[in-house]
Design a protein around this motif. Structure first.
Motif, PDB file in Angstrom:
ATOM      1  N   PHE A 143      -5.891   7.172   4.269  1.00 38.43           N
ATOM      2  CA  PHE A 143      -4.530   6.447   5.031  1.00 38.43           C
ATOM      3  C   PHE A 143      -3.245   6.871   4.267  1.00 38.43           C
ATOM      4  O   PHE A 143      -2.254   6.359   4.413  1.00 38.43           O
ATOM      5  N   GLY A 144      -3.416   7.648   3.010  1.00 34.58           N
ATOM      6  CA  GLY A 144      -2.319   7.839   2.112  1.00 34.58           C
ATOM      7  C   GLY A 144      -0.989   8.508   2.663  1.00 34.58           C
ATOM      8  O   GLY A 144      -0.036   8.222   2.726  1.00 34.58           O
ATOM      9  N   GLY A 145      -1.486   9.560   3.729  1.00 34.58           N
ATOM     10  CA  GLY A 145      -0.611  10.135   4.390  1.00 34.58           C
ATOM     11  C   GLY A 145       0.235   9.420   5.310  1.00 34.58           C
ATOM     12  O   GLY A 145       1.395   9.504   5.583  1.00 34.58           O
ATOM     13  N   PHE A 146      -0.374   8.417   6.021  1.00 34.24           N
ATOM     14  CA  PHE A 146      -0.023   7.593   7.186  1.00 34.24           C
ATOM     15  C   PHE A 146       0.893   6.525   6.503  1.00 34.24           C
ATOM     16  O   PHE A 146       1.877   6.210   6.856  1.00 34.24           O
ATOM     17  N   HIS A 147       0.703   6.083   5.245  1.00 29.90           N
ATOM     18  CA  HIS A 147       1.421   4.913   4.333  1.00 29.90           C
ATOM     19  C   HIS A 147       2.740   5.843   3.834  1.00 29.90           C
ATOM     20  O   HIS A 147       3.891   5.492   4.048  1.00 29.90           O
ATOM     21  N   HIS A 148       2.651   7.205   3.650  1.00 27.37           N
ATOM     22  CA  HIS A 148       3.872   8.154   3.215  1.00 27.37           C
ATOM     23  C   HIS A 148       4.663   8.043   4.577  1.00 27.37           C
ATOM     24  O   HIS A 148       5.864   8.003   4.237  1.00 27.37           O
ATOM     25  N   ALA A 149       4.043   8.451   5.585  1.00 30.50           N
ATOM     26  CA  ALA A 149       5.125   8.381   6.731  1.00 30.50           C
ATOM     27  C   ALA A 149       5.703   7.144   7.135  1.00 30.50           C
ATOM     28  O   ALA A 149       6.921   7.190   7.428  1.00 30.50           O
ATOM     29  N   LEU A 150       4.685   5.924   6.919  1.00 31.56           N
ATOM     30  CA  LEU A 150       5.618   4.846   7.173  1.00 31.56           C
ATOM     31  C   LEU A 150       6.411   4.288   6.285  1.00 31.56           C
ATOM     32  O   LEU A 150       7.535   3.575   6.798  1.00 31.56           O
ATOM     33  N   TYR A 151       6.452   4.813   5.078  1.00 33.70           N
ATOM     34  CA  TYR A 151       7.399   4.520   4.018  1.00 33.70           C
ATOM     35  C   TYR A 151       8.830   5.121   4.562  1.00 33.70           C
ATOM     36  O   TYR A 151       9.946   4.640   4.281  1.00 33.70           O
ATOM     37  N   VAL A 183      17.440   7.889  18.550  1.00 38.55           N
ATOM     38  CA  VAL A 183      17.663   8.484  17.369  1.00 38.55           C
ATOM     39  C   VAL A 183      17.149  10.020  17.168  1.00 38.55           C
ATOM     40  O   VAL A 183      15.898  10.317  17.472  1.00 38.55           O
ATOM     41  N   HIS A 184      17.973  10.800  16.638  1.00 39.69           N
ATOM     42  CA  HIS A 184      17.451  12.334  16.883  1.00 39.69           C
ATOM     43  C   HIS A 184      16.633  12.711  15.629  1.00 39.69           C
ATOM     44  O   HIS A 184      16.501  11.915  14.599  1.00 39.69           O
ATOM     45  N   LEU A 185      15.849  13.528  15.873  1.00 34.99           N
ATOM     46  CA  LEU A 185      14.808  14.046  14.917  1.00 34.99           C
ATOM     47  C   LEU A 185      15.506  14.312  13.458  1.00 34.99           C
ATOM     48  O   LEU A 185      14.915  14.036  12.536  1.00 34.99           O
ATOM     49  N   SER A 186      16.663  14.832  13.568  1.00 30.72           N
ATOM     50  CA  SER A 186      17.411  15.094  12.337  1.00 30.72           C
ATOM     51  C   SER A 186      17.812  14.050  11.576  1.00 30.72           C
ATOM     52  O   SER A 186      17.964  14.248  10.322  1.00 30.72           O
ATOM     53  N   SER A 187      17.672  12.748  12.037  1.00 31.56           N
ATOM     54  CA  SER A 187      17.958  11.497  11.351  1.00 31.56           C
ATOM     55  C   SER A 187      16.847  11.111  10.442  1.00 31.56           C
ATOM     56  O   SER A 187      17.046  10.372   9.553  1.00 31.56           O
ATOM     57  N   TYR A 188      15.518  11.619  10.796  1.00 34.66           N
ATOM     58  CA  TYR A 188      14.475  11.144   9.967  1.00 34.66           C
ATOM     59  C   TYR A 188      14.339  11.657   8.715  1.00 34.66           C
ATOM     60  O   TYR A 188      14.705  12.847   8.258  1.00 34.66           O
ATOM     61  N   PRO A 189      14.128  11.030   7.602  1.00 34.39           N
ATOM     62  CA  PRO A 189      13.951  11.463   6.203  1.00 34.39           C
ATOM     63  C   PRO A 189      12.676  12.476   5.925  1.00 34.39           C
ATOM     64  O   PRO A 189      11.814  12.416   6.668  1.00 34.39           O
ATOM     65  N   ASP A 190      12.848  13.012   4.791  1.00 35.72           N
ATOM     66  CA  ASP A 190      11.669  13.881   4.603  1.00 35.72           C
ATOM     67  C   ASP A 190      10.567  13.272   4.129  1.00 35.72           C
ATOM     68  O   ASP A 190       9.298  13.857   4.696  1.00 35.72           O
ATOM     69  N   ASP A 191      10.358  11.785   3.877  1.00 37.04           N
ATOM     70  CA  ASP A 191       9.346  11.229   3.899  1.00 37.04           C
ATOM     71  C   ASP A 191       8.346  10.883   4.866  1.00 37.04           C
ATOM     72  O   ASP A 191       7.067  11.090   4.891  1.00 37.04           O
ATOM     73  N   TRP A 192       9.076  10.923   6.023  1.00 37.01           N
ATOM     74  CA  TRP A 192       8.520  10.619   7.457  1.00 37.01           C
ATOM     75  C   TRP A 192       7.759  12.125   7.806  1.00 37.01           C
ATOM     76  O   TRP A 192       6.525  12.079   7.997  1.00 37.01           O
ATOM     77  N   TRP A 193       8.437  13.300   7.474  1.00 36.86           N
ATOM     78  CA  TRP A 193       7.750  14.406   7.753  1.00 36.86           C
ATOM     79  C   TRP A 193       6.608  14.875   6.816  1.00 36.86           C
ATOM     80  O   TRP A 193       5.541  15.366   7.291  1.00 36.86           O
ATOM     81  N   ARG A 194       6.962  14.633   5.508  1.00 33.77           N
ATOM     82  CA  ARG A 194       5.697  15.033   4.652  1.00 33.77           C
ATOM     83  C   ARG A 194       4.589  13.957   4.809  1.00 33.77           C
ATOM     84  O   ARG A 194       3.407  14.460   4.601  1.00 33.77           O
ATOM     85  N   GLY A 195       4.965  12.949   4.990  1.00 29.00           N
ATOM     86  CA  GLY A 195       3.667  11.837   5.311  1.00 29.00           C
ATOM     87  C   GLY A 195       3.023  12.175   6.560  1.00 29.00           C
ATOM     88  O   GLY A 195       1.794  12.105   6.478  1.00 29.00           O
ATOM     89  N   PHE A 196       3.771  12.701   7.657  1.00 27.97           N
ATOM     90  CA  PHE A 196       2.972  12.939   8.720  1.00 27.97           C
ATOM     91  C   PHE A 196       2.175  14.303   8.478  1.00 27.97           C
ATOM     92  O   PHE A 196       0.946  14.291   8.949  1.00 27.97           O
ATOM     93  N   ALA A 244       0.866  -1.148  -0.150  1.00 24.47           N
ATOM     94  CA  ALA A 244       0.178  -0.118   0.117  1.00 24.47           C
ATOM     95  C   ALA A 244       0.798   1.230   0.179  1.00 24.47           C
ATOM     96  O   ALA A 244       0.497   2.214  -0.578  1.00 24.47           O
ATOM     97  N   MET A 245       1.989   1.234   0.812  1.00 25.02           N
ATOM     98  CA  MET A 245       2.789   2.241   0.536  1.00 25.02           C
ATOM     99  C   MET A 245       3.656   2.435  -0.732  1.00 25.02           C
ATOM    100  O   MET A 245       3.662   3.809  -1.123  1.00 25.02           O
ATOM    101  N   ILE A 246       3.982   1.476  -1.354  1.00 21.91           N
ATOM    102  CA  ILE A 246       4.304   1.610  -2.612  1.00 21.91           C
ATOM    103  C   ILE A 246       3.366   2.374  -3.475  1.00 21.91           C
ATOM    104  O   ILE A 246       3.713   3.097  -4.323  1.00 21.91           O
ATOM    105  N   GLY A 247       2.170   1.755  -3.300  1.00 17.81           N
ATOM    106  CA  GLY A 247       0.928   2.284  -4.111  1.00 17.81           C
ATOM    107  C   GLY A 247       0.912   3.747  -4.244  1.00 17.81           C
ATOM    108  O   GLY A 247       0.480   4.556  -5.146  1.00 17.81           O
ATOM    109  N   ASP A 248       0.957   4.382  -2.749  1.00 20.48           N
ATOM    110  CA  ASP A 248       0.901   5.866  -2.636  1.00 20.48           C
ATOM    111  C   ASP A 248       2.045   6.337  -3.366  1.00 20.48           C
ATOM    112  O   ASP A 248       2.039   7.593  -3.804  1.00 20.48           O
ATOM    113  N   GLN A 249       3.181   6.030  -2.775  1.00 24.89           N
ATOM    114  CA  GLN A 249       4.548   6.646  -3.802  1.00 24.89           C
ATOM    115  C   GLN A 249       4.280   6.890  -5.026  1.00 24.89           C
ATOM    116  O   GLN A 249       4.931   7.509  -5.659  1.00 24.89           O
ATOM    117  N   LEU A 250       3.677   5.766  -5.843  1.00 24.21           N
ATOM    118  CA  LEU A 250       3.775   5.442  -7.319  1.00 24.21           C
ATOM    119  C   LEU A 250       2.424   6.376  -7.986  1.00 24.21           C
ATOM    120  O   LEU A 250       2.467   6.408  -9.092  1.00 24.21           O
TER     121      LEU A 250
END
Length: 363
Positions: free
Chosen positions: A113-121, A140-153, A39-45
Motif C-alpha cells: 500500500f506504500g504507493g497508494f499512500h504516496h498518491a494520497l499524500y 481541476v486540470h491534470l496539470s494542477s496535480y503534484p508530482d507526488d500523486w503521479w509518482r505514488g500512482f 501511514a502516508m508520513i511513514g512512507d514519505q520518511l
C-alpha cells in the motif's frame, strides 16, 4: 428552520441510541483518516522501510536510522501502535512491525500500500481547488496535480504490472498471450509513466510497443524509465489525445484504469476499435463497480466515489468531458459502450480482484 426546531426534529425522528451509534461510526471514520495520514508520513520518511525487518526498535533507534527527530518518531510510533499497525512491548519500550504487515507497508509486494499512500499524500493537497470546483463548476486540470500523486500512482500500479500482468492476467487470456509471444504491435492508451509497456517489453521482447498519454510530464518520465530498463529500442512514448485518432494499427491495444477518467471515453473506444487489426484484442482493466449505487455501498465503494471527486470526475470535467467518474465504467456500462463502439465480444476475465475488472475484448 431554527436551531431549536432542528433539535426538536432530531429528538422526534432519531433515538439517542441511534445518534450515539452514528457518532461512533463517524469517530471511527475520522480516526481512520488520521491513521492513513500517519501511514502516508511513514512512507514519505522511510519509516516503514526501516521497520520492515520486523526487529523490535525504540523511537531513538528508528529516528537515528531514518535521520528524523526522535520526539516526532515516538508520537508517530505511538499512533501506529494504538491502531494496531505496530505492536508495542511496554517492558522494553520497543515497537515492532509484525511480519504479516511487512508486505502491506514495508516492502513492495502484490499487497503493498506504500504507493497508494504516496498518491494520497499528493492528492491531499488538492482539496482547496476541488472545493472551488464544487462552488463554481468546472474541474481541476491534470496539470494542477503534484508530482507526488503521479509518482505514488506509478508505485501503486507497478504492483499490477510486476506481479499480476505476466503471471496472472495474460495467462488468463490465451489469445492475447499467444499474440504477444509471437511478437505483436502493441499500443497502451493512457500509459502514464510507462510501467505496463516496459514490463511487456521485458517479458515479450519480440514485440513493438508504443504508449500514448495526454500528460506531458508522465511521457517524459516514461521515456526515461524505458531507457533505464534497456527497452527503449522497442518501446516508444508519445504525448497524444487518442480520442482524435490513434496512428497506426495494432494486434493488441491496452488501457489500464483509464476509460473511466477520460474526457471522451466513447471516442477513445471508437478509436481503439478502429486501430485494431481484424484479429486484434483490446485488453481493458477498469474499476470493479456496479452501475447501481446500492451495490457499491461499503468502504470500497465510498473510496471509489471519494477518489472520483478528488481526481477522476474533476479532471474529466476540467476539460469539458462527460465525467463518468470512478464507478462510471462499470461492467454494465462497459458492455453497452463497447457494443456502441463496434466491438465483437466482451469477456470478463476471472481474476478475483475486488478493485478491478479485466476485460478481453475482440475487434
Amino acid at each position: 428552520m431554527t436551531t431549536s426546531s432542528v433539535e426538536a426534529a432530531v429528538t422526534v425522528e432519531a433515538s439517542q441510541a441511534e445518534v450515539e451509534a452514528f457518532v461512533g461510526q463517524v469517530m471511527g471514520d475520522t480516526s481512520a483518516w488520521i491513521v492513513t495520514t500517519m501511514a502516508m508520513i511513514g512512507d514519505q520518511l522511510g519509516l516503514w522501510r526501516a521497520l520492515a525487518d520486523s526487529r523490535p526498535t525504540t523511537s531513538a533507534e528508528l529516528a537515528e536510522q531514518t535521520d528524523t527527530a526522535e520526539r516526532y518518531v515516538r508520537e508517530w510510533l505511538s499512533s501506529m501502535a494504538a491502531h494496531g499497525y505496530l505492536t508495542f512491548d511496554p517492558a522494553t519500550e520497543r515497537f515492532t512491525l509484525p511480519p504479516a504487515h511487512v508486505p502491506v507497508l514495508g516492502i513492495e509486494s502484490p499487497t503493498f500500500f506504500g504507493g497508494f499512500h504516496h498518491a494520497l499524500y499528493g492528492l491531499s493537497s488538492m482539496l482547496k481547488p476541488v472545493v472551488e470546483a464544487f462552488q463554481h463548476g468546472g474541474g481541476v486540470h491534470l496539470s494542477s496535480y503534484p508530482d507526488d500523486w503521479w509518482r505514488g500512482f506509478e508505485r501503486f500500479s507497478s504492483g499490477w504490472f510486476h506481479y499480476l500482468l505476466p503471471q496472472v492476467w495474460l495467462p488468463a487470456m490465451p489469445e492475447v498471450n499467444a499474440a504477444l509471444s509471437r511478437g505483436a504491435d502493441v499500443a497502451d492508451i493512457g500509459c502514464g509513466r510507462g510501467k505496463a509497456l516496459i514490463r511487456l517489453a521485458e517479458e515479450y521482447p519480440a514485440g513493438r510497443y508504443i504508449g500514448f498519454d495526454v500528460h506531458e510530464e508522465s511521457i517524459t518520465a516514461a521515456r526515461a524509465s524505458a531507457e533505464a530498463a534497456g527497452v527503449a529500442d522497442r518501446v516508444r512514448f508519445e504525448c497524444r489525445d487518442v480520442s482524435a485518432g490513434i496512428p497506426g494499427d495494432y494486434d493488441v491495444i491496452t488501457t489500464f484504469d483509464v476509460i473511466h477518467d477520460a474526457t471522451d471515453p466513447q471516442g477513445i473506444l471508437r478509436e481503439v476499435r478502429a486501430a485494431l487489426r481484424p484479429e486484434g484484442r483490446y485488453v481493458c482493466l477498469d474499476v470493479n463497480a456496479s452501475h447501481r449505487l446500492q451495490d457499491n455501498t461499503g468502504p470500497l465503494g465510498a473510496y471509489f466515489y471519494g477518489v472520483s471527486v478528488l481526481f477522476c470526475l474533476t479532471t474529466s470535467l476540467a476539460q469539458n468531458g462527460v465525467g463518468l467518474g470512478t464507478c462510471g465504467f462499470n461492467e454494465h456500462t462497459a458492455r453497452q459502450m463497447c457494443l456502441e463502439a463496434g466491438f465483437g465480444t466482451v469477456r470478463r476475465v476471472d481474476i478475483a480482484n475486488p478493485f478491478n475488472i479485466l476485460y478481453d475484448i475482440t475487434a
